[in-house]
Scaffold this motif. Structure first.
Motif, PDB file in Angstrom:
ATOM      1  N   HIS A 121       0.811  -1.226   0.000  1.00 40.75           N
ATOM      2  CA  HIS A 121       0.000   0.000   0.000  1.00 40.75           C
ATOM      3  C   HIS A 121       0.839   1.268   0.000  1.00 40.75           C
ATOM      4  N   GLY A 122       2.078   1.170   0.435  1.00 35.67           N
ATOM      5  CA  GLY A 122       2.934   2.342   0.478  1.00 35.67           C
ATOM      6  C   GLY A 122       2.718   3.173   1.743  1.00 35.67           C
ATOM      7  N   ILE A 123       3.386   4.316   1.784  1.00 40.34           N
ATOM      8  CA  ILE A 123       3.405   5.162   2.985  1.00 40.34           C
ATOM      9  C   ILE A 123       2.362   6.272   2.886  1.00 40.34           C
ATOM     10  N   GLY A 124       2.369   7.000   1.758  1.00 43.59           N
ATOM     11  CA  GLY A 124       1.393   8.073   1.559  1.00 43.59           C
ATOM     12  C   GLY A 124       1.337   9.020   2.725  1.00 43.59           C
ATOM     13  N   ILE A 125       0.127   9.241   3.267  1.00 43.09           N
ATOM     14  CA  ILE A 125       0.028  10.041   4.496  1.00 43.09           C
ATOM     15  C   ILE A 125      -0.275   9.154   5.702  1.00 43.09           C
ATOM     16  N   THR A 126      -0.888   7.991   5.452  1.00 49.55           N
ATOM     17  CA  THR A 126      -1.360   7.214   6.600  1.00 49.55           C
ATOM     18  C   THR A 126      -0.222   6.571   7.388  1.00 49.55           C
ATOM     19  N   LYS A 127       0.861   6.219   6.721  1.00 47.49           N
ATOM     20  CA  LYS A 127       1.951   5.552   7.448  1.00 47.49           C
ATOM     21  C   LYS A 127       3.146   6.470   7.690  1.00 47.49           C
ATOM     22  N   LYS A 128       2.989   7.726   7.276  1.00 43.20           N
ATOM     23  CA  LYS A 128       4.073   8.696   7.457  1.00 43.20           C
ATOM     24  C   LYS A 128       4.558   8.767   8.908  1.00 43.20           C
ATOM     25  N   PRO A 129       3.652   8.769   9.890  1.00 40.62           N
ATOM     26  CA  PRO A 129       4.131   8.880  11.282  1.00 40.62           C
ATOM     27  C   PRO A 129       5.008   7.702  11.718  1.00 40.62           C
ATOM     28  N   TYR A 130       4.923   6.597  10.992  1.00 43.41           N
ATOM     29  CA  TYR A 130       5.624   5.387  11.429  1.00 43.41           C
ATOM     30  C   TYR A 130       6.915   5.124  10.640  1.00 43.41           C
ATOM     31  N   LEU A 131       7.199   5.964   9.637  1.00 47.25           N
ATOM     32  CA  LEU A 131       8.330   5.716   8.737  1.00 47.25           C
ATOM     33  C   LEU A 131       9.639   5.527   9.513  1.00 47.25           C
ATOM     34  N   GLY A 132       9.837   6.389  10.518  1.00 50.25           N
ATOM     35  CA  GLY A 132      11.063   6.359  11.318  1.00 50.25           C
ATOM     36  C   GLY A 132      11.210   5.099  12.159  1.00 50.25           C
ATOM     37  N   MET A 133      10.106   4.345  12.321  1.00 48.35           N
ATOM     38  CA  MET A 133      10.211   3.083  13.051  1.00 48.35           C
ATOM     39  C   MET A 133      10.996   2.063  12.240  1.00 48.35           C
ATOM     40  N   GLU A 134      10.867   2.158  10.902  1.00 52.57           N
ATOM     41  CA  GLU A 134      11.526   1.163  10.042  1.00 52.57           C
ATOM     42  C   GLU A 134      12.841   1.669   9.467  1.00 52.57           C
ATOM     43  N   LEU A 135      12.861   2.925   9.049  1.00 51.97           N
ATOM     44  CA  LEU A 135      14.050   3.442   8.362  1.00 51.97           C
ATOM     45  C   LEU A 135      14.900   4.278   9.315  1.00 51.97           C
ATOM     46  N   SER A 136      16.208   4.185   9.139  1.00 50.82           N
ATOM     47  CA  SER A 136      17.108   4.975   9.973  1.00 50.82           C
ATOM     48  C   SER A 136      17.081   6.430   9.538  1.00 50.82           C
ATOM     49  N   GLU A 137      17.541   7.302  10.426  1.00 51.51           N
ATOM     50  CA  GLU A 137      17.616   8.737  10.112  1.00 51.51           C
ATOM     51  C   GLU A 137      18.430   8.980   8.851  1.00 51.51           C
ATOM     52  N   GLU A 138      19.526   8.244   8.727  1.00 47.53           N
ATOM     53  CA  GLU A 138      20.415   8.433   7.587  1.00 47.53           C
ATOM     54  C   GLU A 138      19.703   8.040   6.288  1.00 47.53           C
ATOM     55  N   SER A 139      18.948   6.958   6.335  1.00 43.41           N
ATOM     56  CA  SER A 139      18.219   6.511   5.149  1.00 43.41           C
ATOM     57  C   SER A 139      17.163   7.562   4.763  1.00 43.41           C
ATOM     58  N   ILE A 140      16.461   8.083   5.738  1.00 45.36           N
ATOM     59  CA  ILE A 140      15.434   9.100   5.451  1.00 45.36           C
ATOM     60  C   ILE A 140      16.090  10.385   4.943  1.00 45.36           C
ATOM     61  N   ARG A 141      17.238  10.727   5.535  1.00 46.24           N
ATOM     62  CA  ARG A 141      17.951  11.926   5.081  1.00 46.24           C
ATOM     63  C   ARG A 141      18.283  11.807   3.592  1.00 46.24           C
ATOM     64  N   ILE A 142      18.819  10.664   3.194  1.00 44.49           N
ATOM     65  CA  ILE A 142      19.174  10.445   1.790  1.00 44.49           C
ATOM     66  C   ILE A 142      17.930  10.536   0.903  1.00 44.49           C
ATOM     67  N   GLN A 143      16.846   9.944   1.358  1.00 42.38           N
ATOM     68  CA  GLN A 143      15.626   9.957   0.551  1.00 42.38           C
ATOM     69  C   GLN A 143      15.091  11.379   0.380  1.00 42.38           C
ATOM     70  N   LYS A 144      15.180  12.165   1.445  1.00 38.17           N
ATOM     71  CA  LYS A 144      14.729  13.563   1.331  1.00 38.17           C
ATOM     72  C   LYS A 144      15.614  14.348   0.369  1.00 38.17           C
ATOM     73  N   GLU A 145      16.902  14.038   0.372  1.00 35.62           N
ATOM     74  CA  GLU A 145      17.824  14.710  -0.558  1.00 35.62           C
ATOM     75  C   GLU A 145      17.504  14.307  -1.995  1.00 35.62           C
ATOM     76  N   ILE A 146      17.138  13.055  -2.190  1.00 32.89           N
ATOM     77  CA  ILE A 146      16.757  12.601  -3.534  1.00 32.89           C
ATOM     78  C   ILE A 146      15.503  13.345  -3.996  1.00 32.89           C
ATOM     79  N   LYS A 147      14.548  13.462  -3.094  1.00 36.86           N
ATOM     80  CA  LYS A 147      13.326  14.215  -3.421  1.00 36.86           C
ATOM     81  C   LYS A 147      13.701  15.638  -3.885  1.00 36.86           C
ATOM     82  N   LYS A 148      14.654  16.258  -3.177  1.00 33.88           N
ATOM     83  CA  LYS A 148      15.057  17.636  -3.518  1.00 33.88           C
ATOM     84  C   LYS A 148      15.688  17.736  -4.904  1.00 33.88           C
ATOM     85  N   ILE A 149      16.438  16.717  -5.288  1.00 35.65           N
ATOM     86  CA  ILE A 149      17.049  16.728  -6.626  1.00 35.65           C
ATOM     87  C   ILE A 149      15.959  16.761  -7.691  1.00 35.65           C
ATOM     88  N   PHE A 150      14.998  15.873  -7.534  1.00 32.53           N
ATOM     89  CA  PHE A 150      13.939  15.775  -8.537  1.00 32.53           C
ATOM     90  C   PHE A 150      12.990  16.958  -8.445  1.00 32.53           C
TER      91      PHE A 150
END
Lengths: 460, 460
Positions: free
Chosen positions: A418-447
């Motif tokens: 189902h993906g994350i969307g808005i419903t699982k956003k609060p829980y993302l940090g439970m699975e992914l590390s800060e570093e992984s999320i940081r990289i993903q946010k940087e990727i979002k910024k590139i695009f």
């Protein structure tokens, strides 16, 4: 409308024509929902007919800093296609064609608005098959399937959407058009932007065309229902199957709460003591699958199955799958509050997950329904209640936080399809590390440096 | 050694121990090569035993701005593991273990230095199978396979390396350790960093552990050789197979030049007029594949095949594959100059590609050998000459530029499994748009802002 937005709309109409741009309330309301309970009214709706029009839309959206939210048919279950920050819904209603089916190369070129079922039907006529089949396959679009990397019952044997997308045409937030992946069955040139766009939930780029990998359509299908006294025996049977090199096209399960709902809805008598119902489907040449199904049945009986039942007509089989596919709705009709999440655990951990879900349900006063794609370890965990109010919703949050914790402790993931969307956003940090999320946010910024493409989804 | 580098080495030895760090010439020379003709001497070699040591290495490399080049077993064919800018070779010689084979969940957890063949052997004992099998599978490592998304003969039916990597542990250039993907058979949480790292040729992160998806080991295999008068008939036969829902585990081909080299090296008589040799391998239950092979044979005869030959003993089959896998070396032994590139075209375009390759060979005075993975459209195009000098090498560049142009015009890709590395870097812009390359370079910067991890590969 704000002056900025009015100017944007005026210029957009000038560039792509008024028959593709809507600001009337009726049309906007037709796009205010998805498969969740949330509702957000977009400020406008754009229904382009070409990639070039989408490119123009994004160039103007960049100029005026307007949010654009790509939306397939709104069947998503995590809020990914909702206009949570206002802006424009980009609908693919007019881009729903099969451009080409190439029988020699076993590929198809399609537009994102194409309904999954329509593709299945067109391919079947040519003896070809595109396996990904989310429960919503009769209404969901290929573009939406790509955005979420949709799975489905047949993904155990055949893999998810990702495994069938060879290449894509993508409009970037800045309006540039790029191609990702290849048109061939293989390719390793540069970083894998193709898979990066797939499952990015419409936040990195807008898929305007996809080249799909196809396989020959299985000609014979056999479906068997098996009634088990407990989930441990189900898992043991699955191990028996693989030891005998039986790879079912589908292995689904439903727990006792589901089974009780099922009675009367299917044309089979379910033994009273049934705690778990298993659906096994084999496809292949008929002589082979008949033999395999016999072996599978024996393995189930060795593992304490009460009974096996062959859905021996296409009518019975269809009836069974209709019920299975609409099971989400069936549960919904019988309760006032229902929240479902699609967690995944290693197959061997399914018994622990179910036991945990029942305990969590009891703690928070819910009835727990669990069903899903056994072969993938993908469990649709439902918490339901006969009352819906703020307290119940709050308890639901707590309960699922515990389900997610349990899932992760068991080596699992909080979303299988189902993906994350808005419903699982609060829980993302439970699975992914800060570093992984940081990289993903940087990727979002590139695009998407201006954060105009489906903002606020997956992360803030 | 420079003072900076000396300090780096001193501190590294302090932190991870001297038995993991080598600066002697002998050890450095042992790591100066890969599967290409290029040679570059690294300044040092590090052979860590743990992820933590690699993390420490990268933190120091960041501090001193030292290039680190991850290297499996050096079988790569695009120069991806060469120390082209000096720096340190990171060898996985001591990280070559199978950590766990999980029979119930059908997954394995392995270290990157594990040899592909050793994995195959360990799995076979348990009736399990990891399909990706590059020609170098007896010497190449899983880490290297991941870096290039290695394919192989069985990838037509089963998919490439990518399709079997569920999740990974990755050390980033800054020394942080992240997990990508999942340990389960499914998962869609956040952007797909797992596939982004796969096939990034060791430029984004260092894979230190991988969770692999496994399937049951096929018990019965039948191999058939078919001799054809031309490639068009081969393609027509393939279409016939899929119409009859025959999906071989492997479909390989060799053109006339290859076939002529083959004579005397295999235990089969090859009809004189043979222009194309096709190898078809079916796996599955024996009753089924016998029937399918019979049908496949009939289809081939309908399409003008001169003869079919069943490799009906495991001895004959092994002999055939040994020749096929060492074919690169066999060609090499018979010529002075040999350059090979692994282009891919849609299957229906293979005849045009071959015709083009022959014309290009004639134009530049080469003998062209073509063989490869037919089912994928993946052609190993070789240009050879009995003389090797600067002029021949220069002509080789021109010839392959034309081969790549042709490939792209036919809807293909310039690399199916070898990657870009340094050898295909000059041609990257032929396939990818400026915007696509711009995004990829920005992604590299996110992961590796100092450009210390395998610098100068894929792009500058």
């Amino acid at each position: 409308m704000e002056k900025n937005f009015t100017q944007f709309i005026e210029e957009l109409i000038q560039q792509i024509g008024e028959k593709h741009v809507y600001t009337d309330e009726e049309r906007r309301e037709a796009y205010n929902f998805d498969g969740t309970d949330y509702r957000y009214l977009p400020e406008a709706v754009v229904e382009p007919a070409t990639t070039e029009q989408i490119s123009k839309l994004m160039k103007l959206a960049t100029k005026y800093k307007i949010a654009v939210i790509p939306r397939g048919t709104g069947t998503g279950l995590s809020g990914g296609a909702l206009a949570t920050n206002g802006g424009v819904i980009l609908s693919f209603l007019k881009m729903n064609k099969i451009i080409e089916i190439d029988e020699v190369n076993m590929t198809a070129r399609v537009q994102p608005g194409l309904i999954n079922l329509h593709l299945h039907e067109a391919l079947a006529e040519k003896g070809l098959y595109y396996p990904p089949d989310p429960a919503s396959y009769d209404t969901s679009s290929i573009g939406g399937n790509i955005a979420e990397d949709a799975g489905g019952p047949h993904c155990y044997k055949y893999g998810t959407t990702r495994d069938y997308i060879l290449g894509m045409e993508v409009v970037l937030p800045n309006g540039e058009i790029i191609r990702t992946g290849v048109k061939t069955r293989k390719g390793v040139v540069g970083y894998d932007l193709n898979n990066l766009i797939i499952s990015s939930e419409g936040t990195l780029g807008i898929v305007t065309e996809a080249v799909l990998r196809l396989i020959p359509l299985p000609q014979n299908i056999m479906t068997m229902l098996v009634f088990f006294p407990n989930i441990e025996n189900v898992i043991a049977s699955m191990t028996g199957f693989s030891k005998n090199r039986i790879v079912p096209g589908t292995m689904e399960f439903m727990d006792k709460a589901c089974v009780d709902l099922l009675r009367g809805r299917i044309q089979f008598t379910i033994p009273d003591e049934t705690q778990v119902l298993m659906i096994i489907e084999l496809d292949g040449e008929s002589s082979e699958i008949e033999k395999q199904m016999e072996t599978a049945g024996e393995i189930c009986f060795e593992n304490e199955a009460f009974d096996v039942f062959l859905a021996d007509s296409s009518h019975k089989r269809q009836g069974l799958w209709d019920v299975r596919r609409s099971f989400r709705e069936i549960i919904k009709e019988t309760v006032k509050y229902k929240r479902a999440e699609d967690v995944v655990v290693p197959i061997s951990k399914i018994p622990e997950l179910l036991a945990g879900n029942y305990a969590i349900a009891e703690k928070y006063d819910f009835v727990s329904y669990n069903y899903g794609h056994l072969g993938d370890g993908n469990v649709h965990a439902n918490m339901t209640n006969m009352v819906k109010n703020d307290d119940v919703i709050r308890r639901g949050h707590h309960a699922f936080k515990e389900v997610f914790e349990l899932t992760l402790n068991l080596g699992g993931t909080i979303s299988g399809e189902h993906g994350i969307g808005i419903t699982k956003k609060p829980y993302l940090g439970m699975e992914l590390s800060e570093e992984s999320i940081r990289i993903q946010k940087e990727i979002k910024k590139i695009f998407d440096p201006l954060n105009i493409l489906n903002p606020g989804k997956i992360f803030d």
